[in-house]
Design an enzyme around this catalytic site. Structure first.
Site, PDB file in Angstrom:
ATOM      1  N   HIS A  26       0.827  -1.207   0.000  1.00 23.62           N
ATOM      2  CA  HIS A  26       0.000   0.000   0.000  1.00 23.62           C
ATOM      3  C   HIS A  26       0.858   1.253   0.000  1.00 23.62           C
ATOM      4  O   HIS A  26       2.076   1.183   0.145  1.00 23.62           O
ATOM      5  CB  HIS A  26      -1.011  -0.013   1.154  1.00 23.62           C
ATOM      6  N   HIS A  40       1.391   3.881   1.959  1.00 26.37           N
ATOM      7  CA  HIS A  40       2.029   4.545   3.104  1.00 26.37           C
ATOM      8  C   HIS A  40       3.549   4.532   2.957  1.00 26.37           C
ATOM      9  O   HIS A  40       4.135   3.548   2.506  1.00 26.37           O
ATOM     10  CB  HIS A  40       1.599   3.900   4.425  1.00 26.37           C
ATOM     11  N   ASP A  98       6.013   4.126   4.893  1.00 26.91           N
ATOM     12  CA  ASP A  98       6.814   3.076   5.532  1.00 26.91           C
ATOM     13  C   ASP A  98       6.700   1.736   4.798  1.00 26.91           C
ATOM     14  O   ASP A  98       7.266   0.725   5.242  1.00 26.91           O
ATOM     15  CB  ASP A  98       6.472   2.938   7.033  1.00 26.91           C
ATOM     16  N   HIS A  99       5.988   1.728   3.666  1.00 28.16           N
ATOM     17  CA  HIS A  99       5.906   0.526   2.821  1.00 28.16           C
ATOM     18  C   HIS A  99       6.388   0.828   1.402  1.00 28.16           C
ATOM     19  O   HIS A  99       7.160   0.074   0.839  1.00 28.16           O
ATOM     20  CB  HIS A  99       4.469  -0.016   2.795  1.00 28.16           C
ATOM     21  N   HIS A 156      -7.687  -0.357   5.189  1.00 29.63           N
ATOM     22  CA  HIS A 156      -6.558   0.408   5.752  1.00 29.63           C
ATOM     23  C   HIS A 156      -6.200   1.506   4.737  1.00 29.63           C
ATOM     24  O   HIS A 156      -6.084   2.672   5.100  1.00 29.63           O
ATOM     25  CB  HIS A 156      -5.387  -0.525   6.020  1.00 29.63           C
ATOM     26  N   ASP A 175      -0.600  -4.039   5.839  1.00 27.73           N
ATOM     27  CA  ASP A 175      -1.267  -3.506   7.037  1.00 27.73           C
ATOM     28  C   ASP A 175      -2.766  -3.832   7.048  1.00 27.73           C
ATOM     29  O   ASP A 175      -3.555  -3.135   7.689  1.00 27.73           O
ATOM     30  CB  ASP A 175      -1.094  -1.979   7.125  1.00 27.73           C
ATOM     31  N   HIS A 206       4.048  -5.309  10.033  1.00 23.30           N
ATOM     32  CA  HIS A 206       4.630  -4.773  11.278  1.00 23.30           C
ATOM     33  C   HIS A 206       4.716  -5.840  12.354  1.00 23.30           C
ATOM     34  O   HIS A 206       3.886  -6.755  12.400  1.00 23.30           O
ATOM     35  CB  HIS A 206       3.755  -3.629  11.847  1.00 23.30           C
TER      36      HIS A 206
HETATM   37  C1  GBP Z   1       1.861   0.756  18.043  1.00 22.71           C
HETATM   38  O1  GBP Z   1       0.911   0.069  18.367  1.00 22.71           O
HETATM   39  O2  GBP Z   1       3.027   0.316  18.107  1.00 22.71           O
HETATM   40  N1  GBP Z   1       2.866   2.751  17.149  1.00 22.71           N
HETATM   41  C2  GBP Z   1       1.632   2.170  17.554  1.00 22.71           C
HETATM   42  C3  GBP Z   1       0.552   2.173  16.462  1.00 22.71           C
HETATM   43  C4  GBP Z   1       0.068   0.893  10.872  1.00 22.71           C
HETATM   44  S1  GBP Z   1       1.430   1.979  10.441  1.00 22.71           S
HETATM   45  C5  GBP Z   1       0.997   2.709  15.139  1.00 22.71           C
HETATM   46  C6  GBP Z   1      -0.116   2.580  14.088  1.00 22.71           C
HETATM   47  O3  GBP Z   1      -1.100   3.322  14.087  1.00 22.71           O
HETATM   48  N2  GBP Z   1       0.082   1.656  13.167  1.00 22.71           N
HETATM   49  C7  GBP Z   1      -0.793   1.471  12.014  1.00 22.71           C
HETATM   50  C8  GBP Z   1      -1.931   0.512  12.312  1.00 22.71           C
HETATM   51  O4  GBP Z   1      -2.764   0.315  11.462  1.00 22.71           O
HETATM   52  N3  GBP Z   1      -1.948  -0.095  13.498  1.00 22.71           N
HETATM   53  C9  GBP Z   1      -2.938  -1.049  13.884  1.00 22.71           C
HETATM   54  C10 GBP Z   1      -3.257  -0.975  15.361  1.00 22.71           C
HETATM   55  O5  GBP Z   1      -2.712  -0.099  16.052  1.00 22.71           O
HETATM   56  O6  GBP Z   1      -4.065  -1.783  15.797  1.00 22.71           O
HETATM   57  N4  GBP Z   1       1.459   4.322   9.059  1.00 22.71           N
HETATM   58  O7  GBP Z   1       2.752   4.205   9.271  1.00 22.71           O
HETATM   59  C11 GBP Z   1       0.593   3.317   9.647  1.00 22.71           C
HETATM   60  O8  GBP Z   1      -0.244   2.755   8.677  1.00 22.71           O
HETATM   61  C12 GBP Z   1       0.961   5.401   8.328  1.00 22.71           C
HETATM   62  C13 GBP Z   1       1.773   6.005   7.345  1.00 22.71           C
HETATM   63  C14 GBP Z   1      -0.336   5.874   8.520  1.00 22.71           C
HETATM   64  C15 GBP Z   1       1.272   7.058   6.608  1.00 22.71           C
HETATM   65  C16 GBP Z   1      -0.824   6.933   7.779  1.00 22.71           C
HETATM   66  C17 GBP Z   1      -0.026   7.479   6.822  1.00 22.71           C
HETATM   67 BR1  GBP Z   1      -0.703   8.913   5.769  1.00 22.71          BR
HETATM   68 ZN    ZN Z   2      -0.106   1.514   6.605  1.00 20.70          ZN
END
Ligand code: GBP
Ligand code: ZN
Length: 274
Positions: free
Chosen positions: A54, A56, A58-59, A112, A135, A174
């Site tokens: 996707h 984002h 970080d991917h 997501h 994700d 993750h």
């Molecule tokens: C933790 O639990 O370790 N740091 C916290 C949560 C995916 S990354 C971090 C968080 O919100 N992670 C996201 C997620 O979906 N988590 C599921 C959950 O907490 O149950 N991301 O990096 C996230 O998608 C991102 C990057 C988001 C760009 C929005 C944008 Br725009």
């Molecule tokens: Zn994501």
């Protein structure tokens, strides 16, 4: 089919998939391209394609750079997901191949993000398949609903991914397993699979090892979001339908984190003031 974990950033994983006969490789979400190219070299692998789950950063954030490092590499990604550096868009049901033995099926698993793609890989007949879920599906959890609805996540998790063969290995984006299982216990305190897996996951992390892959079978047994179909789980969260239960569990997970974080902020605040 061999899969090598490549831990990236704080808690992300990229994965290098190798067709052992031809030594051709595909990499899932190469956010740190130099690291990935290094691992490919160490293993004598010729990188042919990138599978982006996707958009984002970080991917997909390493896609442009990996194209510079590996000229000619093809970068796949969801057609409605604005994936950086994407050269080849995929839709639900598209098929690709890697080397002699690996077949890749693109599965649209939105919510997501709108265009999120999971990749289902099959190798030689005797090998278990693998699914790279980005994700959308985490071990014992799921992604936040940034660009979709509970209805869509229900379809992605409980229909599309839940229909894959039970022994399919699940490789997610993750390392959230320990926290996810701690939350899962709040939904199903009496689920023995959850407590057993939590002890195992804590040991793995203490030894610096990943908790991935899981399997579709294990997720059906311990992931509260994938279990929203079950009347006993719906009852636990006071809901009458799978979609309603999924929405409620996601909301509880969002708040559970929130409460935890605000406790920590509050502690910091007290420490500062004392
Ligand atoms: C933790 O639990 O370790 N740091 C916290 C949560 C995916 S990354 C971090 C968080 O919100 N992670 C996201 C997620 O979906 N988590 C599921 C959950 O907490 O149950 N991301 O990096 C996230 O998608 C991102 C990057 C988001 C760009 C929005 C944008 Br725009
Ligand atoms: Zn994501």
């Amino acid at each position: 089919m061999k899969v090598i974990h490549i831990p990236c950033l704080e808690d992300n994983y990229s994965y290098l998939v190798i067709d052992e006969k031809t030594k051709q490789g595909a990499v899932v979400d190469p956010v740190e391209p130099e690291k990935v190219v290094g691992v490919a070299k160490e293993n004598g692998v010729d990188l042919k394609l990138v599978l982006t789950t996707h958009h984002h950063w970080d991917h997909a954030g390493g896609n442009e750079k990996i194209k510079e490092l590996v000229p000619g590499i093809k970068v796949y990604g969801g057609s409605v997901d604005n994936v950086k550096g994407c050269t080849n868009k995929v839709e639900n049901g598209d098929r690709l191949s890697l080397g002699d033995d690996i077949n890749i099926l693109a599965l649209h698993t939105p919510c997501h993000t709108k265009g999120h793609i999971s990749y289902y890989l099959t190798g030689k007949e005797e090998e278990d398949p693998a699914v790279f879920t980005g994700d959308t599906l985490f071990v014992a959890g799921c992604g936040k609903f940034f660009e979709g609805t509970a209805e869509q996540m229900y379809q992605s998790l409980c229909v599309t991914l839940a229909s894959l063969p039970k022994p399919t290995r699940v490789y997610c984006g993750h390392e959230y397993t320990v926290k996810n299982l701690q939350f899962a216990q709040t939904v199903e305190p009496d689920n023995a699979k959850i407590s057993q897996k939590l002890s195992w996951a804590q040991q793995q992390r203490q030894s610096g090892l990943p908790t991935i892959p899981s399997t579709i079978q294990e997720e059906l047994e311990s992931n509260p979001f994938m279990r929203a179909d079950l009347p006993e789980v719906q009852e636990r969260v006071g809901c009458k339908s799978p979609v309603e239960a999924l929405r409620e569990i996601r909301q509880r997970k969002d708040n559970w984190r929130g409460v935890w974080e605000s406790c920590r902020c509050f502690e910091d605040f007290l420490d500062l003031d004392v």
